[in-house]
Design a protein around this motif. Structure first.
Motif, short mmCIF file in Angstrom:
data_model
loop_
_atom_site.label_atom_id
_atom_site.label_comp_id
_atom_site.label_asym_id
_atom_site.label_seq_id
_atom_site.Cartn_x
_atom_site.Cartn_y
_atom_site.Cartn_z
N SER A 48 -0.46 15.19 -11.79
CA SER A 48 -1.85 15.80 -11.66
C SER A 48 -1.12 17.40 -11.46
O SER A 48 -2.03 18.25 -11.99
CB SER A 48 -2.47 15.21 -10.36
OG SER A 48 -3.02 14.16 -10.53
N ALA A 49 -0.29 17.65 -10.84
CA ALA A 49 0.19 18.90 -10.46
C ALA A 49 0.63 19.67 -11.85
O ALA A 49 0.34 20.79 -12.21
CB ALA A 49 1.45 19.10 -9.61
N LEU A 50 1.07 18.98 -12.87
CA LEU A 50 1.52 19.30 -14.26
C LEU A 50 0.47 19.39 -15.05
O LEU A 50 0.19 20.24 -16.03
CB LEU A 50 2.78 18.25 -14.81
CG LEU A 50 3.78 18.28 -14.41
CD1 LEU A 50 4.60 17.08 -14.94
CD2 LEU A 50 4.78 19.60 -14.54
N GLY A 51 -0.64 18.54 -14.82
CA GLY A 51 -1.95 18.50 -15.64
C GLY A 51 -1.71 17.57 -16.80
O GLY A 51 -0.87 17.83 -17.55
N MET A 52 -2.65 16.91 -16.82
CA MET A 52 -2.36 15.79 -18.21
C MET A 52 -2.67 16.13 -19.28
O MET A 52 -2.07 15.64 -20.37
CB MET A 52 -3.21 14.45 -17.75
CG MET A 52 -2.95 13.64 -16.62
SD MET A 52 -1.10 13.30 -16.63
CE MET A 52 -1.15 12.03 -18.03
N TYR B 134 8.68 12.42 -22.69
CA TYR B 134 8.14 12.77 -21.46
C TYR B 134 8.28 13.95 -21.00
O TYR B 134 8.64 14.87 -21.63
CB TYR B 134 8.47 11.56 -20.41
CG TYR B 134 7.35 11.07 -19.60
CD1 TYR B 134 5.91 11.55 -19.78
CD2 TYR B 134 7.52 10.20 -18.59
CE1 TYR B 134 4.87 11.05 -19.05
CE2 TYR B 134 6.44 9.99 -17.71
CZ TYR B 134 5.25 10.32 -17.98
OH TYR B 134 4.06 9.89 -17.34
N VAL B 135 7.64 14.12 -19.85
CA VAL B 135 7.43 15.62 -19.31
C VAL B 135 8.88 16.35 -19.16
O VAL B 135 8.89 17.69 -19.22
CB VAL B 135 6.85 15.67 -18.05
CG1 VAL B 135 5.41 15.15 -18.02
CG2 VAL B 135 7.62 14.61 -17.02
N ALA C 257 8.16 19.76 -16.86
CA ALA C 257 8.73 19.51 -15.62
C ALA C 257 9.86 20.29 -15.54
O ALA C 257 10.99 19.92 -16.31
CB ALA C 257 8.53 18.12 -15.32
N PRO C 258 10.36 20.61 -14.13
CA PRO C 258 11.64 21.18 -13.85
C PRO C 258 12.73 19.94 -13.92
O PRO C 258 12.48 18.88 -13.29
CB PRO C 258 11.44 21.88 -12.39
CG PRO C 258 10.04 21.84 -12.12
CD PRO C 258 9.36 21.03 -13.15
N ARG C 259 13.57 20.11 -14.81
CA ARG C 259 14.50 19.06 -15.10
C ARG C 259 15.33 18.64 -13.93
O ARG C 259 15.85 17.52 -13.48
CB ARG C 259 15.53 18.98 -16.19
CG ARG C 259 14.94 18.86 -17.58
CD ARG C 259 15.67 19.18 -18.66
NE ARG C 259 16.91 18.26 -19.02
CZ ARG C 259 16.81 17.48 -19.53
NH1 ARG C 259 15.76 16.65 -20.23
NH2 ARG C 259 18.01 16.63 -19.60
N GLU C 260 15.47 19.79 -12.78
CA GLU C 260 16.40 19.57 -11.60
C GLU C 260 15.31 18.58 -10.97
O GLU C 260 16.10 18.06 -9.95
CB GLU C 260 16.17 20.85 -10.66
CG GLU C 260 17.01 21.92 -11.58
CD GLU C 260 15.61 22.66 -12.33
OE1 GLU C 260 15.53 22.46 -13.47
OE2 GLU C 260 14.68 23.49 -11.91
N ASP C 261 14.24 18.33 -10.92
CA ASP C 261 13.38 17.40 -10.26
C ASP C 261 13.82 16.12 -10.44
O ASP C 261 13.66 14.92 -9.88
CB ASP C 261 12.05 17.60 -10.41
CG ASP C 261 11.31 18.72 -9.81
OD1 ASP C 261 12.01 19.34 -9.10
OD2 ASP C 261 9.88 18.80 -10.23
N PHE C 262 14.71 15.71 -11.56
CA PHE C 262 15.07 14.21 -11.98
C PHE C 262 16.40 14.18 -11.96
O PHE C 262 17.22 14.45 -12.70
CB PHE C 262 14.54 14.01 -13.59
CG PHE C 262 13.04 14.27 -13.53
CD1 PHE C 262 12.17 12.80 -13.48
CD2 PHE C 262 12.32 15.32 -13.55
CE1 PHE C 262 10.93 12.97 -13.68
CE2 PHE C 262 10.95 15.30 -13.89
CZ PHE C 262 10.24 14.37 -13.67
N PRO C 263 16.84 13.63 -10.78
CA PRO C 263 18.23 13.57 -10.70
C PRO C 263 19.21 12.82 -11.49
O PRO C 263 20.34 13.40 -11.91
CB PRO C 263 18.49 12.92 -9.28
CG PRO C 263 16.99 12.91 -8.54
CD PRO C 263 16.13 13.15 -9.51
#
Ligand code: 7TS
Length: 414
Positions: free
Chosen positions: A300-304, A390-391, A13-19
């Motif tokens: 779901s967007a990442l895909g499990m 994790y992601v 996942a983009p790390r910027e998504d996780f402040p």
């Protein structure tokens, strides 16, 4: 073991998504390796919760005013997302609870209270979290039922021969097992185990606290009877969890009594609401349900499948890196049969000291018995340190862990 391509080991996942991942700890970049305890939240989840609170918050199921209708739609919409995520046949099979612990207590009290009799057996395993042991001890004490345990092998897997024997000799009414160990990362072959349990007439509860956040989980394909999991381990908030149950829910008596779970109340008796609300007494965690819905969208967007593949690659890399640290013992199965969890001890350094030294390097790992004291006893160890992925986890973070462990060796003169 084959060495993995570094390109596979960037964050999924983009790390910027996780402040929170941008912060420092003790002047070092945070390396968060405790997602098995609780995952961090992406801004999509934080924003969904804040927007809901700012624009549409009200109590749910409260008549005809616009805000309550919007809040109800958001709350029930999140339930639909969760139902789709686990491939439930019907959205009414999804009951909101506070967490995995409450979900299992609900089944133990409601199903167990109505169905367990003196001498009945509930079959658990030695790798269970306390939340899949203690509720069964409590209901066993009340009903006269008995607990039996599937043993874990030295390699950290459930002994399948012993399981087959226990099904024959104990004839359990219920098998309650984890789909992934929070200590060893073990992924028991639950699909086969469920079929075997059904063949002797037992129902199966899966503890999905560690599996639902990390692997594709399809309740129809698995054919389990109950599945329990928590929002806070799957990028969502704490305070919201799920009990999925098949037809058993219909006949189960209520767990908690109060508002919303009734159809009609008179002074001396009451009748119950339809499913799933029959099991949702009182004002629930409304904003948190909305947050969990957003978390499910994000996963779901990442895909499990991709989430699981990412974590298996990280785990293989971590096992390789940790094997190079002298005096280090890792517990549990090989990478291909485990999720993204590595528990270890380093020489005779206490796990808490190890976690403190790692924290000084910015690396957050959990230390202790991980709410699995019977498992610690089985391996004759008081505690382990545990890194979990994790992601948003990268190979570079696993390198930081390995370097921190080398520093710990120096400090303790190993
Ligand atoms: N079952 C398993 C397999 C778990 O890992 C946990 C939490 C639970 C049940 C309970 O979940 P809760 O949301 O009701 O608390 N495991 C951990 C852990 O490994 N570290 O902190 C909590």
């Amino acid at each position: 073991m084959k060495t993995l391509e570094p390109s596979m080991l960037a964050a999924l996942a983009p790390r910027e998504d996780f402040p929170i991942l941008a912060r420092e700890v003790h002047g070092k970049p945070l390396v968060y390796l405790d997602s098995a305890a609780s995952a961090q939240k992406p801004r999509q989840v934080l924003e969904a919760m804040e927007n809901f609170q700012r624009t549409s918050y009200a109590n749910i199921h409260r008549g005809a005013y616009t805000l309550s209708e919007e809040a109800t739609a958001a709350y029930e919409g999140a339930r639909k997302k969760v139902a789709r995520f686990i491939n439930a046949r019907n959205v009414r099979e999804v009951v909101w609870t506070r967490n995995t612990t409450e979900s299992i207590n609900l089944v133990a009290n409601s199903w167990g209270g109505a169905n367990l009799k003196v001498g009945d057996v509930v079959l658990l395993s030695e790798i269970e979290h306390h939340s899949n042991i203690v509720p069964w001890q409590l209901i066993a004490a009340r009903t006269g039922a008995r607990l039996a345990y599937i043993p874990v092998t030295d390699g950290g897997e459930l002994d399948q021969e012993a399981y087959a024997r226990l099904l024959e000799t104990e004839r359990p009414k219920l098998v309650a097992v984890t789909q992934m160990s929070n200590v060893l990362g073990t992924l028991p072959p639950v699909r086969e185990m469920i079929a075997q349990a059904h063949a002797v007439g037992a129902l199966v509860l899966l503890d999905g606290a560690q599996s639902v956040p990390h692997l594709p989980v399809d309740v129809r394909a698995l054919d389990c009877d109950f599945l329990a999991f928590s929002g806070h381990k799957m990028l969502g908030p704490s305070g919201i969890g799920v009990l999925w149950a098949r037809r058993e829910l219909e006949a189960m008596p209520p767990f908690l009594g109060g508002g919303d779970m009734i159809r009609e109340v008179s002074l001396h008796s009451s009748t119950w609401n339809d499913l799933p609300w029959k099991f949702e007494a009182g004002t629930p965690a409304i904003t948190e349900a909305v947050g969990l819905g957003a978390a499910v969208d994000y996963l779901s967007a990442l895909g499990m499948e991709q989430v699981h593949a990412h974590e298996q690659a990280l785990t293989a890399y971590a096992l390789e890196r940790l094997a190079a640290v002298p005096d280090l013992t890792v517990y549990g199965p090989p990478a291909e049969r485990r999720g993204g969890v590595c528990s270890f001890t380093l020489g005779d350094i206490h796990a808490h000291d190890l976690a403190t030294i790692l924290d000084n390097a910015g690396v957050a790992v959990r230390a202790g018995h991980h709410c699995a004291q019977p498992l610690m006893e089985r391996y004759h160890i008081p505690a382990t340190a545990r890194a979990s992925f994790y992601v948003y986890t990268t190979a570079a973070e696993i390198d930081a862990l390995a370097e921190g462990l080398m520093q710990a060796r120096e400090i303790f003169a190993l």
